[in-house]
Every structure is written in structure tokens, then in C-alpha cells.
Design a protein around this motif. Structure first.
Motif, PDB file in Angstrom:
ATOM      1  N   LEU A  13       4.838 -13.713  -0.554  1.00 41.29           N
ATOM      2  CA  LEU A  13       4.137 -13.833   0.717  1.00 41.29           C
ATOM      3  C   LEU A  13       3.795 -12.435   1.222  1.00 41.29           C
ATOM      4  O   LEU A  13       4.352 -11.440   0.779  1.00 41.29           O
ATOM      5  CB  LEU A  13       5.007 -14.557   1.746  1.00 41.29           C
ATOM      6  CG  LEU A  13       5.265 -16.036   1.460  1.00 41.29           C
ATOM      7  CD1 LEU A  13       6.265 -16.587   2.474  1.00 41.29           C
ATOM      8  CD2 LEU A  13       3.983 -16.828   1.500  1.00 41.29           C
ATOM      9  N   GLY A  14       2.925 -12.356   2.169  1.00 37.15           N
ATOM     10  CA  GLY A  14       2.511 -11.053   2.685  1.00 37.15           C
ATOM     11  C   GLY A  14       1.414 -10.505   1.792  1.00 37.15           C
ATOM     12  O   GLY A  14       0.544 -11.235   1.333  1.00 37.15           O
ATOM     13  N   THR A  15       1.468  -9.219   1.520  1.00 42.26           N
ATOM     14  CA  THR A  15       0.438  -8.637   0.659  1.00 42.26           C
ATOM     15  C   THR A  15       0.592  -9.153  -0.763  1.00 42.26           C
ATOM     16  O   THR A  15      -0.358  -9.195  -1.523  1.00 42.26           O
ATOM     17  CB  THR A  15       0.527  -7.103   0.618  1.00 42.26           C
ATOM     18  OG1 THR A  15       1.767  -6.744   0.009  1.00 42.26           O
ATOM     19  CG2 THR A  15       0.413  -6.492   1.979  1.00 42.26           C
ATOM     20  N   GLY A  16       1.841  -9.516  -1.114  1.00 41.87           N
ATOM     21  CA  GLY A  16       2.101  -9.955  -2.479  1.00 41.87           C
ATOM     22  C   GLY A  16       2.082  -8.790  -3.450  1.00 41.87           C
ATOM     23  O   GLY A  16       2.166  -8.971  -4.651  1.00 41.87           O
ATOM     24  N   LEU A  17       1.995  -7.570  -2.917  1.00 41.64           N
ATOM     25  CA  LEU A  17       1.880  -6.389  -3.772  1.00 41.64           C
ATOM     26  C   LEU A  17       3.217  -6.048  -4.402  1.00 41.64           C
ATOM     27  O   LEU A  17       4.219  -5.877  -3.724  1.00 41.64           O
ATOM     28  CB  LEU A  17       1.389  -5.194  -2.964  1.00 41.64           C
ATOM     29  CG  LEU A  17       1.249  -3.899  -3.763  1.00 41.64           C
ATOM     30  CD1 LEU A  17       0.038  -3.994  -4.698  1.00 41.64           C
ATOM     31  CD2 LEU A  17       1.094  -2.725  -2.836  1.00 41.64           C
ATOM     32  N   ARG A  18       3.221  -5.952  -5.715  1.00 44.08           N
ATOM     33  CA  ARG A  18       4.383  -5.509  -6.463  1.00 44.08           C
ATOM     34  C   ARG A  18       3.970  -4.273  -7.245  1.00 44.08           C
ATOM     35  O   ARG A  18       3.259  -4.365  -8.241  1.00 44.08           O
ATOM     36  CB  ARG A  18       4.882  -6.599  -7.411  1.00 44.08           C
ATOM     37  CG  ARG A  18       6.078  -6.163  -8.234  1.00 44.08           C
ATOM     38  CD  ARG A  18       6.533  -7.286  -9.176  1.00 44.08           C
ATOM     39  NE  ARG A  18       7.561  -6.792 -10.052  1.00 44.08           N
ATOM     40  CZ  ARG A  18       7.354  -6.211 -11.229  1.00 44.08           C
ATOM     41  NH1 ARG A  18       6.119  -6.074 -11.684  1.00 44.08           N
ATOM     42  NH2 ARG A  18       8.345  -5.773 -11.959  1.00 44.08           N
ATOM     43  N   ALA A  19       4.384  -3.114  -6.748  1.00 39.65           N
ATOM     44  CA  ALA A  19       4.115  -1.858  -7.450  1.00 39.65           C
ATOM     45  C   ALA A  19       5.328  -1.572  -8.320  1.00 39.65           C
ATOM     46  O   ALA A  19       6.460  -1.714  -7.878  1.00 39.65           O
ATOM     47  CB  ALA A  19       3.898  -0.734  -6.445  1.00 39.65           C
ATOM     48  N   SER A  20       5.107  -1.200  -9.566  1.00 42.04           N
ATOM     49  CA  SER A  20       6.255  -0.953 -10.434  1.00 42.04           C
ATOM     50  C   SER A  20       6.018   0.241 -11.336  1.00 42.04           C
ATOM     51  O   SER A  20       4.889   0.686 -11.526  1.00 42.04           O
ATOM     52  CB  SER A  20       6.553  -2.190 -11.282  1.00 42.04           C
ATOM     53  OG  SER A  20       5.542  -2.408 -12.240  1.00 42.04           O
ATOM     54  N   VAL A  21       7.127   0.733 -11.870  1.00 43.14           N
ATOM     55  CA  VAL A  21       7.092   1.841 -12.809  1.00 43.14           C
ATOM     56  C   VAL A  21       8.098   1.533 -13.921  1.00 43.14           C
ATOM     57  O   VAL A  21       9.151   0.961 -13.663  1.00 43.14           O
ATOM     58  CB  VAL A  21       7.410   3.178 -12.090  1.00 43.14           C
ATOM     59  CG1 VAL A  21       8.835   3.236 -11.611  1.00 43.14           C
ATOM     60  CG2 VAL A  21       7.112   4.360 -12.971  1.00 43.14           C
ATOM     61  N   PHE A  71       4.787  -5.155   5.508  1.00 39.64           N
ATOM     62  CA  PHE A  71       4.414  -3.763   5.272  1.00 39.64           C
ATOM     63  C   PHE A  71       3.008  -3.730   4.685  1.00 39.64           C
ATOM     64  O   PHE A  71       2.587  -4.659   4.007  1.00 39.64           O
ATOM     65  CB  PHE A  71       5.379  -3.086   4.279  1.00 39.64           C
ATOM     66  CG  PHE A  71       6.796  -3.027   4.766  1.00 39.64           C
ATOM     67  CD1 PHE A  71       7.232  -1.975   5.556  1.00 39.64           C
ATOM     68  CD2 PHE A  71       7.690  -4.029   4.447  1.00 39.64           C
ATOM     69  CE1 PHE A  71       8.539  -1.922   6.008  1.00 39.64           C
ATOM     70  CE2 PHE A  71       8.997  -3.987   4.896  1.00 39.64           C
ATOM     71  CZ  PHE A  71       9.431  -2.940   5.673  1.00 39.64           C
ATOM     72  N   SER A  72       2.309  -2.624   4.899  1.00 35.19           N
ATOM     73  CA  SER A  72       0.976  -2.468   4.311  1.00 35.19           C
ATOM     74  C   SER A  72       1.123  -2.121   2.836  1.00 35.19           C
ATOM     75  O   SER A  72       2.212  -1.757   2.371  1.00 35.19           O
ATOM     76  CB  SER A  72       0.204  -1.357   5.023  1.00 35.19           C
ATOM     77  OG  SER A  72       0.753  -0.086   4.687  1.00 35.19           O
ATOM     78  N   GLU A  73       0.033  -2.178   2.111  1.00 31.41           N
ATOM     79  CA  GLU A  73       0.038  -1.833   0.693  1.00 31.41           C
ATOM     80  C   GLU A  73       0.499  -0.390   0.489  1.00 31.41           C
ATOM     81  O   GLU A  73       1.288  -0.099  -0.405  1.00 31.41           O
ATOM     82  CB  GLU A  73      -1.353  -2.023   0.078  1.00 31.41           C
ATOM     83  CG  GLU A  73      -1.791  -3.469  -0.038  1.00 31.41           C
ATOM     84  CD  GLU A  73      -2.488  -3.996   1.218  1.00 31.41           C
ATOM     85  OE1 GLU A  73      -2.396  -3.354   2.293  1.00 31.41           O
ATOM     86  OE2 GLU A  73      -3.110  -5.061   1.126  1.00 31.41           O
ATOM     87  N   VAL A  74       0.005   0.505   1.346  1.00 32.34           N
ATOM     88  CA  VAL A  74       0.369   1.921   1.247  1.00 32.34           C
ATOM     89  C   VAL A  74       1.872   2.091   1.470  1.00 32.34           C
ATOM     90  O   VAL A  74       2.542   2.831   0.735  1.00 32.34           O
ATOM     91  CB  VAL A  74      -0.443   2.774   2.253  1.00 32.34           C
ATOM     92  CG1 VAL A  74       0.072   4.203   2.307  1.00 32.34           C
ATOM     93  CG2 VAL A  74      -1.920   2.751   1.893  1.00 32.34           C
ATOM     94  N   GLU A  75       2.415   1.418   2.475  1.00 30.62           N
ATOM     95  CA  GLU A  75       3.852   1.522   2.751  1.00 30.62           C
ATOM     96  C   GLU A  75       4.684   0.993   1.585  1.00 30.62           C
ATOM     97  O   GLU A  75       5.708   1.598   1.222  1.00 30.62           O
ATOM     98  CB  GLU A  75       4.206   0.747   4.025  1.00 30.62           C
ATOM     99  CG  GLU A  75       3.695   1.376   5.300  1.00 30.62           C
ATOM    100  CD  GLU A  75       3.876   0.485   6.517  1.00 30.62           C
ATOM    101  OE1 GLU A  75       4.355   1.010   7.543  1.00 30.62           O
ATOM    102  OE2 GLU A  75       3.551  -0.714   6.449  1.00 30.62           O
TER     103      GLU A  75
END
Length: 113
Positions: A13-21, A71-75
Motif C-alpha cells: 500500500l502507499g507508493t508501493g515502492l521497494r528500492a533494493s540493493v 513516505f514519498s518515493e524520495v524519502e
């Protein structure tokens, strides 16, 4: 007509953004439960090298932001960067204290493949 149901995982839910490394952590790999606890403190989620519920082959971990909502994508990306930076610092400290024993063992095992 009823064609089925639309479902989603609440963690998306939310942005749904999953940033990974993808990162190799031989020292922290010695105790995966400890790595999970440390990641929890940084709002990160460790996954094995082949995704969720998989082993970290060669001590390679997929580290991502745990939070997806509020949170925003940038955050979210910045939280992941900050947390991974702290993991790298901790890994380097552990490496120096152990004389790189885990990394040496990992390199030796890889050379036998």
C-alpha cells in the motif's frame, strides 16, 4: 458476472515502492537472525539472493526499504540508502575486528566450486 477478486499485499500500500540493493555481507551473514534485527532497526528488510524466503548464496543479500506507506518515493529511497550505508560501515568494522575471517572462508569456498 463475478469475475473474481482483486487482492494485494498490505505491505504494498502507499507508493508501493521497494528500492533494493544486492550486497555481499560475509560477516553479517554469519548470523542471519542478527542481520534481521539490525535491519529492523534501520527500517530495512533483508531477503536472500533469490528473493523472499531464500538463502543468501555467497553471503549475497537483497536489502530493501521495509516501509511502503506514509513516505514519498524520495524519502523511501533515501531511507534505504542511509540504512545500507550503516550496514556497510558495520560490516567493515566486523571485518576489521575478525581479520576478515568470514570473507576469507567465503572466498575459499567459492574457489572450490
Amino acid at each position: 458476472p463475478n469475475l473474481g477478486f482483486l487482492g494485494t499485499c498490505p505491505s504494498n500500500l502507499g507508493t508501493g515502492l521497494r528500492a533494493s540493493v544486492m550486497i555481499v555481507l560475509p560477516e553479517l551473514n554469519q548470523d542471519p537472525h542478527k542481520l534481521e534485527e539490525i535491519c529492523e532497526g534501520f527500517d530495512l528488510q533483508p531477503r536472500g539472493s533469490s528473493g523472499e524466503h531464500s538463502a543468501a548464496v555467497g553471503a549475497k543479500w537483497d536489502i530493501s526499504n521495509k516501509q511502503r506507506i506514509g513516505f514519498s518515493e524520495v524519502e523511501l529511497v533515501q531511507k534505504m540508502i542511509d540504512g545500507v550505508t550503516k550496514l556497510i560501515t558495520l560490516e567493515q568494522k566486523m571485518h576489521a575486528e575478525s581479520g576478515g575471517a568470514a570473507a576469507k572462508a567465503l572466498a575459499e569456498a567459492a574457489s572450490k566450486l
